[in-house]
Write a protein that holds these residues in place. Structure first.
Motif, short mmCIF file in Angstrom:
data_model
loop_
_atom_site.label_atom_id
_atom_site.label_comp_id
_atom_site.label_asym_id
_atom_site.label_seq_id
_atom_site.Cartn_x
_atom_site.Cartn_y
_atom_site.Cartn_z
N THR A 42 1.38 -3.40 5.61
CA THR A 42 0.91 -2.02 5.49
C THR A 42 -0.28 -1.93 4.54
O THR A 42 -1.07 -1.00 4.62
N TYR A 63 7.00 -3.74 14.06
CA TYR A 63 6.34 -2.53 14.55
C TYR A 63 4.86 -2.50 14.15
O TYR A 63 4.46 -3.16 13.19
N SER A 66 2.46 2.66 11.04
CA SER A 66 1.80 3.95 11.21
C SER A 66 0.66 4.13 10.21
O SER A 66 -0.28 4.87 10.45
N SER A 67 0.71 3.40 9.09
CA SER A 67 -0.34 3.50 8.08
C SER A 67 -1.69 3.03 8.59
O SER A 67 -2.72 3.37 8.00
N GLY A 69 -3.20 4.21 10.90
CA GLY A 69 -3.90 5.44 11.24
C GLY A 69 -4.69 6.02 10.08
O GLY A 69 -5.47 6.95 10.26
N PRO A 115 2.42 3.96 17.53
CA PRO A 115 2.50 5.07 16.56
C PRO A 115 1.50 6.18 16.83
O PRO A 115 0.34 5.94 17.13
N GLU A 116 1.97 7.41 16.72
CA GLU A 116 1.14 8.59 16.94
C GLU A 116 -0.04 8.63 15.98
O GLU A 116 -1.12 9.14 16.30
N GLU A 117 0.12 8.06 14.80
CA GLU A 117 -0.92 8.08 13.77
C GLU A 117 -2.20 7.40 14.22
O GLU A 117 -3.28 7.67 13.67
#
Length: 171
Positions: A42, A63, A66-67, A69, A115-117
């Motif tokens: 991350t 995964y 998300s970071s 993003g 991820p949505e980010e």
């Protein structure tokens, strides 16, 4: 240092977490075609100027953080940057100098959902997540990445419908 290319070697072990804090000026990080394992750190999101992240063709698992993003070099928060020194090759064609932004995580063993980010990466031109074990649907927000020219999602375990937001991509 702004450019680190260690591609096509035999480096192994986990991806170094210290890259995010010790090399804050990186704009290009290519670690493709090695034997890295473990998760995507991350801490890579700390690379505020990063515009090319190529971790393809390794054995990276877990995964997609998300970071990722939050990487402002990719145009997160509307902060697009122009690289004026390197030619771009996308889809095998020299594109000249453009907003150079590429995220290539293909050919690993990543799982989970996209991820949505990643939709915050508004300057992203190339997104390649193919040849992983990603699940879920193709996210509807993919159409929010307006500069996207190349999207690779093949050879995953994605399901559901193809989002109509793909028609919003005009590049």
């Amino acid at each position: 240092m702004t450019f680190l290319d260690l591609a096509q070697n035999m480096f192994s072990g986990i991806l170094p977490e210290w890259i995010g804090s010790k090399l804050p000026s990186l704009t290009h990080l290519r670690l493709r075609s090695n034997m890295f394992t473990g998760n995507i750190p991350t801490q890579l999101a700390e690379l505020g100027d990063l515009q090319l992240l190529d971790l393809a063709d390794n054995r990276i698992s877990g995964y997609i953080p998300s970071s990722l993003g939050n990487m402002t070099g990719y145009g997160a928060s509307g902060n697009d940057r122009i690289v004026d020194s390197l030619p771009i090759v996308t889809k095998g064609q020299d594109r000249g100098v453009i907003y150079m932004v590429s995220l290539d995580l293909s050919d690993n063993v990543l799982d989970g959902e996209i991820p949505e980010e990643l939709s915050a990466l508004t300057g992203l031109v190339n997104l390649n997540l193919s040849r992983n074990h990603l699940t879920g649907t193709v996210p509807w927000y993919i159409g929010a990445i307006k500069k996207l020219e190349s999207l690779g999602l093949s050879k995953n375990m994605l399901s559901g419908g193809i989002p109509s937001s793909l028609s919003d991509l005009t590049h």
